[in-house]
Design a protein around this motif. Sequence first.
Motif, PDB file in Angstrom:
ATOM      1  N   ARG A 245      26.658  -0.343  58.563  1.00  0.00           N
ATOM      2  CA  ARG A 245      27.710   0.064  59.258  1.00  0.00           C
ATOM      3  C   ARG A 245      28.184   1.461  58.601  1.00  0.00           C
ATOM      4  O   ARG A 245      28.883   2.135  59.590  1.00  0.00           O
ATOM      5  CB  ARG A 245      28.704  -1.047  59.013  1.00  0.00           C
ATOM      6  CG  ARG A 245      29.800  -0.853  59.964  1.00  0.00           C
ATOM      7  CD  ARG A 245      29.545  -1.097  61.460  1.00  0.00           C
ATOM      8  NE  ARG A 245      30.724  -0.613  62.271  1.00  0.00           N
ATOM      9  CZ  ARG A 245      30.927   0.599  62.774  1.00  0.00           C
ATOM     10  NH1 ARG A 245      29.937   1.831  62.413  1.00  0.00           N
ATOM     11  NH2 ARG A 245      31.761   0.850  63.615  1.00  0.00           N
ATOM     12  N   VAL A 246      28.304   1.266  57.403  1.00  0.00           N
ATOM     13  CA  VAL A 246      28.952   2.661  56.866  1.00  0.00           C
ATOM     14  C   VAL A 246      28.144   3.873  57.279  1.00  0.00           C
ATOM     15  O   VAL A 246      28.722   4.980  57.481  1.00  0.00           O
ATOM     16  CB  VAL A 246      28.992   2.490  55.350  1.00  0.00           C
ATOM     17  CG1 VAL A 246      29.496   3.837  54.658  1.00  0.00           C
ATOM     18  CG2 VAL A 246      29.909   1.361  54.880  1.00  0.00           C
ATOM     19  N   VAL A 247      26.616   3.675  57.352  1.00  0.00           N
ATOM     20  CA  VAL A 247      25.881   4.872  57.657  1.00  0.00           C
ATOM     21  C   VAL A 247      26.120   5.208  58.873  1.00  0.00           C
ATOM     22  O   VAL A 247      26.331   6.424  59.261  1.00  0.00           O
ATOM     23  CB  VAL A 247      24.446   4.449  57.563  1.00  0.00           C
ATOM     24  CG1 VAL A 247      23.391   5.421  58.040  1.00  0.00           C
ATOM     25  CG2 VAL A 247      23.907   4.230  55.951  1.00  0.00           C
ATOM     26  N   SER A 248      26.219   4.096  59.951  1.00  0.00           N
ATOM     27  CA  SER A 248      26.348   4.691  61.533  1.00  0.00           C
ATOM     28  C   SER A 248      27.881   5.265  61.788  1.00  0.00           C
ATOM     29  O   SER A 248      27.859   6.160  62.459  1.00  0.00           O
ATOM     30  CB  SER A 248      26.268   3.279  62.196  1.00  0.00           C
ATOM     31  OG  SER A 248      27.190   2.320  62.046  1.00  0.00           O
ATOM     32  N   PHE A 249      28.859   5.034  60.851  1.00  0.00           N
ATOM     33  CA  PHE A 249      29.937   5.664  61.062  1.00  0.00           C
ATOM     34  C   PHE A 249      29.980   6.831  60.520  1.00  0.00           C
ATOM     35  O   PHE A 249      30.441   7.785  61.129  1.00  0.00           O
ATOM     36  CB  PHE A 249      31.144   4.889  60.213  1.00  0.00           C
ATOM     37  CG  PHE A 249      32.382   4.920  60.948  1.00  0.00           C
ATOM     38  CD1 PHE A 249      32.717   4.426  61.981  1.00  0.00           C
ATOM     39  CD2 PHE A 249      33.454   5.806  60.069  1.00  0.00           C
ATOM     40  CE1 PHE A 249      34.056   4.770  62.507  1.00  0.00           C
ATOM     41  CE2 PHE A 249      34.748   5.867  60.554  1.00  0.00           C
ATOM     42  CZ  PHE A 249      34.996   5.478  61.647  1.00  0.00           C
ATOM     43  N   ILE A 250      29.280   7.267  59.354  1.00  0.00           N
ATOM     44  CA  ILE A 250      29.122   8.715  59.075  1.00  0.00           C
ATOM     45  C   ILE A 250      28.445   9.415  59.833  1.00  0.00           C
ATOM     46  O   ILE A 250      28.718  10.620  60.284  1.00  0.00           O
ATOM     47  CB  ILE A 250      28.307   8.506  57.665  1.00  0.00           C
ATOM     48  CG1 ILE A 250      29.491   8.022  56.701  1.00  0.00           C
ATOM     49  CG2 ILE A 250      28.140   9.908  56.964  1.00  0.00           C
ATOM     50  CD1 ILE A 250      28.761   7.808  54.997  1.00  0.00           C
ATOM     51  N   ASP A 251      27.285   8.694  60.481  1.00  0.00           N
ATOM     52  CA  ASP A 251      26.573   9.726  61.322  1.00  0.00           C
ATOM     53  C   ASP A 251      27.098   9.941  62.887  1.00  0.00           C
ATOM     54  O   ASP A 251      26.865  11.013  63.284  1.00  0.00           O
ATOM     55  CB  ASP A 251      25.224   8.809  61.822  1.00  0.00           C
ATOM     56  CG  ASP A 251      24.143   8.628  60.604  1.00  0.00           C
ATOM     57  OD1 ASP A 251      24.273   9.586  59.672  1.00  0.00           O
ATOM     58  OD2 ASP A 251      23.478   7.773  60.739  1.00  0.00           O
ATOM     59  N   GLY A 252      28.345   9.084  62.910  1.00  0.00           N
ATOM     60  CA  GLY A 252      28.675   9.050  64.163  1.00  0.00           C
ATOM     61  C   GLY A 252      30.056  10.231  64.114  1.00  0.00           C
ATOM     62  O   GLY A 252      30.487  10.810  65.215  1.00  0.00           O
ATOM     63  N   GLU A 253      30.505  10.591  62.709  1.00  0.00           N
ATOM     64  CA  GLU A 253      31.747  11.363  62.748  1.00  0.00           C
ATOM     65  C   GLU A 253      31.530  12.670  61.783  1.00  0.00           C
ATOM     66  O   GLU A 253      32.236  13.865  62.060  1.00  0.00           O
ATOM     67  CB  GLU A 253      32.728  10.552  62.051  1.00  0.00           C
ATOM     68  CG  GLU A 253      33.157   9.215  62.895  1.00  0.00           C
ATOM     69  CD  GLU A 253      33.805   9.614  64.272  1.00  0.00           C
ATOM     70  OE1 GLU A 253      34.255  10.711  64.394  1.00  0.00           O
ATOM     71  OE2 GLU A 253      33.970   8.749  65.079  1.00  0.00           O
ATOM     72  N   LEU A 254      30.649  12.847  60.995  1.00  0.00           N
ATOM     73  CA  LEU A 254      30.670  13.473  59.954  1.00  0.00           C
ATOM     74  C   LEU A 254      30.301  15.154  60.467  1.00  0.00           C
ATOM     75  O   LEU A 254      30.657  16.223  59.840  1.00  0.00           O
ATOM     76  CB  LEU A 254      29.674  13.315  58.986  1.00  0.00           C
ATOM     77  CG  LEU A 254      29.844  14.431  57.195  1.00  0.00           C
ATOM     78  CD1 LEU A 254      31.295  14.132  56.798  1.00  0.00           C
ATOM     79  CD2 LEU A 254      28.853  13.866  56.564  1.00  0.00           C
ATOM     80  N   HIS A 255      29.334  15.217  61.362  1.00  0.00           N
ATOM     81  CA  HIS A 255      28.978  16.279  62.131  1.00  0.00           C
ATOM     82  C   HIS A 255      30.025  17.334  62.758  1.00  0.00           C
ATOM     83  O   HIS A 255      29.991  18.208  62.828  1.00  0.00           O
ATOM     84  CB  HIS A 255      27.865  16.090  62.997  1.00  0.00           C
ATOM     85  CG  HIS A 255      28.269  15.412  64.346  1.00  0.00           C
ATOM     86  ND1 HIS A 255      28.462  16.004  65.293  1.00  0.00           N
ATOM     87  CD2 HIS A 255      28.266  13.889  64.252  1.00  0.00           C
ATOM     88  CE1 HIS A 255      28.959  14.960  66.294  1.00  0.00           C
ATOM     89  NE2 HIS A 255      28.694  13.932  65.582  1.00  0.00           N
ATOM     90  N   GLN A 256      31.127  16.476  62.969  1.00  0.00           N
ATOM     91  CA  GLN A 256      32.209  17.111  63.672  1.00  0.00           C
ATOM     92  C   GLN A 256      33.038  18.016  62.745  1.00  0.00           C
ATOM     93  O   GLN A 256      33.628  18.874  63.032  1.00  0.00           O
ATOM     94  CB  GLN A 256      33.365  16.019  64.001  1.00  0.00           C
ATOM     95  CG  GLN A 256      32.771  14.965  64.878  1.00  0.00           C
ATOM     96  CD  GLN A 256      32.543  15.328  66.462  1.00  0.00           C
ATOM     97  OE1 GLN A 256      32.969  16.626  66.664  1.00  0.00           O
ATOM     98  NE2 GLN A 256      32.091  14.550  67.109  1.00  0.00           N
ATOM     99  N   MET A 257      32.613  18.116  61.407  1.00  0.00           N
ATOM    100  CA  MET A 257      33.167  18.980  60.430  1.00  0.00           C
ATOM    101  C   MET A 257      32.790  20.519  60.552  1.00  0.00           C
ATOM    102  O   MET A 257      33.601  21.277  60.442  1.00  0.00           O
ATOM    103  CB  MET A 257      32.706  18.617  58.954  1.00  0.00           C
ATOM    104  CG  MET A 257      33.416  17.381  58.287  1.00  0.00           C
ATOM    105  SD  MET A 257      32.997  17.199  56.649  1.00  0.00           S
ATOM    106  CE  MET A 257      34.122  18.671  55.948  1.00  0.00           C
ATOM    107  N   ASP A 258      31.717  20.647  60.963  1.00  0.00           N
ATOM    108  CA  ASP A 258      31.141  22.029  61.085  1.00  0.00           C
ATOM    109  C   ASP A 258      31.873  23.018  62.056  1.00  0.00           C
ATOM    110  O   ASP A 258      32.341  24.058  61.386  1.00  0.00           O
ATOM    111  CB  ASP A 258      29.650  22.019  61.725  1.00  0.00           C
ATOM    112  CG  ASP A 258      28.820  21.275  60.550  1.00  0.00           C
ATOM    113  OD1 ASP A 258      28.814  21.137  59.571  1.00  0.00           O
ATOM    114  OD2 ASP A 258      27.506  20.604  61.095  1.00  0.00           O
TER     115      ASP A 258
END
Length: 375
Positions: A245-258
Motif C-alpha cells: 500500500r505504501v509502494v502504490s501511494f508513492i508510485d501514484g504521487e512522487l512523480h509529481q515532484m519533477d
Amino acid sequence: ENNVNFSIDKGTIHFELIQGSKKIIGVADRKKVKAEAKVAITEDLNLGFMRRLMEENFKMRYSCFALDKDNDITIIFDTNILDASPYKLYYALKEVATKADKLDDLLIDEFEVLHHTDKSLIRHATSAEKEVKYQFVIQEIKSVLDEIEHGKLNTSQYPGGIAYLLLDLSYKLDYLTVPEGMLMETLERIHRLYFTKDTKTNLQKNVLLQKEFQHLLSVPKADFLKGMYQVKTSFGITKPVTHDRVVSFIDGELHQMDWYRNNGHHKVAMAIPGYIIGYCLFNYAIPKPDKELFHLYYKIIYGVYFEQLGFSNNFVDFKKQTFKAKEIKRAIKEIVASNKETYPKIAPNMNRLSYDGQSKFAQSYLMMIRNLDLT
C-alpha cells in the motif's frame, strides 16, 4: 505499558484499560459484559450539551452516552454473553475508549458547565516542550499561507500544488506535535473536508482548508497548550496495511515532484514527499520499517525542530546547509538491523540516495523506501 489489567473473583472478571486520558472499567460474568468510561463532570444538565450527546449517540454503533448516579457523563456498553463474540467485544470496547478519550476535551472546551474527571493518566509536557511545539505550529502555518499568497504558483491554475502544501502541513503538524483536543480535531476536520466526496472543486476545498489554518492562528495560545500532553493508548485508530500500500501511494504521487522542482516551486516540490509520508502515517498502521524510515525522514528534514525538543541531531550541517551522508546511512543501517529478524530481505539501496539539495534527497529517499523487500 501496563495499560490493560484484569482480575478474576469468583468467576467474575473485573478489567480496566487506558485510552489516552480515560480509564475504561468493566466487568464480565457468565451472563453479561459491561464497560463504562466517565467522560466529564457536569454542574448542570445544560440543554446544549445534552443535545450534543444525543447527536453523538446517533453516530455510535455499540455504546451510548448516559448519566451516572452523580449525573456525570459516561459512555456505556453492555451485552449478553450469548451475543458477545470477540469481534463485537473488541470493536465495542474500542468505540467506548476512543470516543471517551476524544470527546472529553472537545466537550469541555465547548461547554463551561463541564469539567475533567481525572487528569492523573496524562503526562504533561514541560513548558519548554510546549513552547517549542506551539512555535513550530504557528511558524509552519504562517510559512505555508505566505507561500500560497505570495508564492509564484498560480492558486487557480494549480489547485493540486496548493493542496499538497495544505495537506502536508496538516499531517506533519499532527505527527510532529501529537496534539490532543482542539488542534487534533481541527487537523482531522481538515482531512475530512478535503477527502469528503461532494460537489466542491479542489479550488473550493483549498479555500476551506486555508480558513481552518487561518482560524488556528487566531486561537489563544493557552488553548493550544492545553492540548499538548502525552498519554498511553490501548487501541490504535489507523488501519493496518502492508508495504504494498505504501509502494502504490508513492508510485501514484512522487512523480509529481519533477514539474514543480523544474519550474522553481521548491516548497511545493518538498510538500509532495511530505504529503506521502504524512498521509500514510495519518491513515494507516504501516509496517515497522516503513514507519521508522518515515520518522527518520522527519528527523532529517526538520532537524532544527528535533534539536529544540532536546533530541540529538547529526544528519544536517545547519551552517553549510548540507546533509551528513555518513550519519544518515548509519541511522538507516540501525533501522535495518532492528528489523532484520522479521524482514530478512530488507536491504535498502543507500547508494542511490542523492544529497544534492532537499528535494532530490527527499525523492531518492522515498524511492529507496519504495524498493524495499518487506516480505
